[in-house]
Design a protein around this motif. Sequence first.
Motif, PDB file in Angstrom:
ATOM      1  N   VAL A 259      58.021 -18.522 -49.645  1.00 54.86           N
ATOM      2  CA  VAL A 259      59.024 -18.796 -48.649  1.00 54.86           C
ATOM      3  C   VAL A 259      59.646 -17.531 -48.175  1.00 54.86           C
ATOM      4  O   VAL A 259      60.097 -16.936 -49.215  1.00 54.86           O
ATOM      5  CB  VAL A 259      59.955 -20.025 -49.091  1.00 54.86           C
ATOM      6  CG1 VAL A 259      61.285 -20.004 -47.752  1.00 54.86           C
ATOM      7  CG2 VAL A 259      59.496 -21.353 -48.854  1.00 54.86           C
ATOM      8  N   PRO A 260      59.689 -17.033 -47.049  1.00 51.85           N
ATOM      9  CA  PRO A 260      60.530 -15.802 -46.849  1.00 51.85           C
ATOM     10  C   PRO A 260      61.951 -15.920 -47.155  1.00 51.85           C
ATOM     11  O   PRO A 260      62.671 -16.915 -46.720  1.00 51.85           O
ATOM     12  CB  PRO A 260      60.242 -15.503 -45.437  1.00 51.85           C
ATOM     13  CG  PRO A 260      59.037 -16.440 -44.878  1.00 51.85           C
ATOM     14  CD  PRO A 260      59.150 -17.559 -45.783  1.00 51.85           C
TER      15      PRO A 260
ATOM     16  N   GLY B 211      57.926 -44.424 -50.460  1.00 48.96           N
ATOM     17  CA  GLY B 211      59.469 -44.351 -50.599  1.00 48.96           C
ATOM     18  C   GLY B 211      60.050 -43.403 -51.674  1.00 48.96           C
ATOM     19  O   GLY B 211      61.215 -43.192 -51.830  1.00 48.96           O
ATOM     20  N   ALA B 212      59.015 -42.729 -52.489  1.00 46.65           N
ATOM     21  CA  ALA B 212      59.315 -41.738 -53.457  1.00 46.65           C
ATOM     22  C   ALA B 212      59.666 -40.562 -53.048  1.00 46.65           C
ATOM     23  O   ALA B 212      58.816 -39.628 -52.409  1.00 46.65           O
ATOM     24  CB  ALA B 212      57.937 -41.755 -54.555  1.00 46.65           C
ATOM     25  N   LEU B 213      61.044 -40.058 -52.899  1.00 45.51           N
ATOM     26  CA  LEU B 213      61.187 -38.803 -52.459  1.00 45.51           C
ATOM     27  C   LEU B 213      60.939 -37.585 -53.245  1.00 45.51           C
ATOM     28  O   LEU B 213      60.744 -37.723 -54.590  1.00 45.51           O
ATOM     29  CB  LEU B 213      62.710 -38.757 -52.308  1.00 45.51           C
ATOM     30  CG  LEU B 213      63.424 -39.902 -51.289  1.00 45.51           C
ATOM     31  CD1 LEU B 213      65.019 -39.825 -51.194  1.00 45.51           C
ATOM     32  CD2 LEU B 213      62.849 -40.158 -49.812  1.00 45.51           C
ATOM     33  N   PRO B 214      60.743 -36.367 -52.560  1.00 50.47           N
ATOM     34  CA  PRO B 214      60.388 -35.282 -53.524  1.00 50.47           C
ATOM     35  C   PRO B 214      61.529 -34.889 -54.427  1.00 50.47           C
ATOM     36  O   PRO B 214      62.762 -35.106 -54.303  1.00 50.47           O
ATOM     37  CB  PRO B 214      60.222 -34.244 -52.497  1.00 50.47           C
ATOM     38  CG  PRO B 214      59.855 -34.882 -51.258  1.00 50.47           C
ATOM     39  CD  PRO B 214      60.758 -36.093 -51.126  1.00 50.47           C
ATOM     40  N   LEU B 215      61.323 -34.206 -55.587  1.00 54.60           N
ATOM     41  CA  LEU B 215      62.193 -33.590 -56.330  1.00 54.60           C
ATOM     42  C   LEU B 215      62.074 -32.318 -56.438  1.00 54.60           C
ATOM     43  O   LEU B 215      61.035 -31.356 -56.576  1.00 54.60           O
ATOM     44  CB  LEU B 215      61.998 -34.146 -57.693  1.00 54.60           C
ATOM     45  CG  LEU B 215      62.665 -33.383 -59.088  1.00 54.60           C
ATOM     46  CD1 LEU B 215      63.894 -33.907 -58.812  1.00 54.60           C
ATOM     47  CD2 LEU B 215      62.024 -33.906 -60.414  1.00 54.60           C
ATOM     48  N   VAL B 216      63.201 -31.612 -56.318  1.00 56.62           N
ATOM     49  CA  VAL B 216      63.163 -30.158 -56.221  1.00 56.62           C
ATOM     50  C   VAL B 216      63.935 -29.753 -57.347  1.00 56.62           C
ATOM     51  O   VAL B 216      64.968 -30.137 -57.885  1.00 56.62           O
ATOM     52  CB  VAL B 216      64.082 -29.417 -55.013  1.00 56.62           C
ATOM     53  CG1 VAL B 216      64.438 -27.959 -55.353  1.00 56.62           C
ATOM     54  CG2 VAL B 216      63.533 -29.902 -53.729  1.00 56.62           C
ATOM     55  N   VAL B 217      63.451 -28.895 -58.178  1.00 56.29           N
ATOM     56  CA  VAL B 217      63.639 -28.459 -59.687  1.00 56.29           C
ATOM     57  C   VAL B 217      64.243 -27.154 -59.561  1.00 56.29           C
ATOM     58  O   VAL B 217      63.574 -25.966 -59.447  1.00 56.29           O
ATOM     59  CB  VAL B 217      62.673 -28.432 -60.703  1.00 56.29           C
ATOM     60  CG1 VAL B 217      62.863 -27.931 -62.028  1.00 56.29           C
ATOM     61  CG2 VAL B 217      61.649 -29.918 -60.935  1.00 56.29           C
TER      62      VAL B 217
ATOM     63  N   LEU C  37      59.838 -26.074 -46.136  1.00 52.96           N
ATOM     64  CA  LEU C  37      59.024 -26.976 -46.675  1.00 52.96           C
ATOM     65  C   LEU C  37      59.194 -28.289 -45.926  1.00 52.96           C
ATOM     66  O   LEU C  37      58.215 -29.175 -46.079  1.00 52.96           O
ATOM     67  CB  LEU C  37      59.151 -27.352 -48.186  1.00 52.96           C
ATOM     68  CG  LEU C  37      58.648 -25.959 -48.981  1.00 52.96           C
ATOM     69  CD1 LEU C  37      58.982 -26.274 -50.558  1.00 52.96           C
ATOM     70  CD2 LEU C  37      57.357 -25.482 -48.836  1.00 52.96           C
ATOM     71  N   GLU C  38      60.132 -28.508 -45.121  1.00 57.39           N
ATOM     72  CA  GLU C  38      60.335 -29.568 -44.367  1.00 57.39           C
ATOM     73  C   GLU C  38      60.462 -30.714 -45.232  1.00 57.39           C
ATOM     74  O   GLU C  38      59.746 -31.830 -44.861  1.00 57.39           O
ATOM     75  CB  GLU C  38      59.219 -29.702 -43.314  1.00 57.39           C
ATOM     76  CG  GLU C  38      59.399 -28.543 -42.189  1.00 57.39           C
ATOM     77  CD  GLU C  38      58.044 -28.836 -41.179  1.00 57.39           C
ATOM     78  OE1 GLU C  38      57.203 -29.572 -41.308  1.00 57.39           O
ATOM     79  OE2 GLU C  38      58.281 -28.265 -40.119  1.00 57.39           O
TER      80      GLU C  38
END
Length: 301
Positions: free
Chosen positions: A9-10, A29-35, A99-100
């Motif tokens: 990602v720039p 329905g399982a949302l993304p997880l950002v670590v 990443l939208e």
Amino acid sequence: MATVTDTSVPFASGGTWVRLTRPDAPLDGALPLVVLHGGPGFAHDYLRSLADLADLTGRTVVHYDQYGCGRSTHSPEAPAGFWTPQLFVDEYTAVVFELELGDHHLLGQSWGGMLGAEIAVRRPAGLASLAICNSPAAMPLWSEAADALRAQLPGEIRDALERHEADGTYDDPEYIAAAHEYDRRHVVRLPEMPQDYVDSVAQMEADPTVYHTMNGPNEFHVIGSLRDWTVVDRLDRIAVPTLVLAGEFDEAQPIVWRPFVERIPDVREAVVPDASHCTHLEKPEEFLGIIAGFLAENDRS
């Protein structure tokens, strides 16, 4: 088996390296997880095992190396004032936008939990929950806890630490060995350091710019720009369900994370027995089970 994709990602004058782990069987329905990894400047390697949450919970897991470390752009020539919490808040925003991701969960470990709190008090769009793992709400509290833990070390270890800190000889083998004893008790309580942790240490030592500038020479001698950092007086602004997790023998003692529990409106706590700062490495099943349950409760339909 989960599918792993690496991208960039720039950001700032370069780019942020990102890894997406997508489940073989996505759960509706399982949302993304950002670590968010620790340090600052410790890279994501020691948190690689959290990618197991992809297949375990049917959600995409997003790791990234924060700017200045790991596989992202390094800027060792940047002035000390460049490395601020706001820089890393902006980086998170750039990653989520590029990443939208839309609605998503956020998990931070150690410094990552501090950063997670800095993000959450700003109430970004799409944030569904926050997990703060092994983190302080204020660095003066962290230093207070570290002093208490240091006081429990054998006398010769304490003497070595104090002598070399007074002289500034942090690279002396005696000082490094003494610091390792602290780590063995309160950072990773395992017979051998896991390879994932070793990899994060190696990349940090190859370019310690961010860690040394913001933190200091090690976990318990905080003399960098974060030494006076606090989010305590802003915690009531966090508007999402929050989990605060720590280990029984964590260098993040209750004194450092108690403000999260006392001041965040919707919060719960979990202390994992017989674990320390890297709870996820020492007690992986317990850790992943707690996180998986929390995420499932806070997925948005």
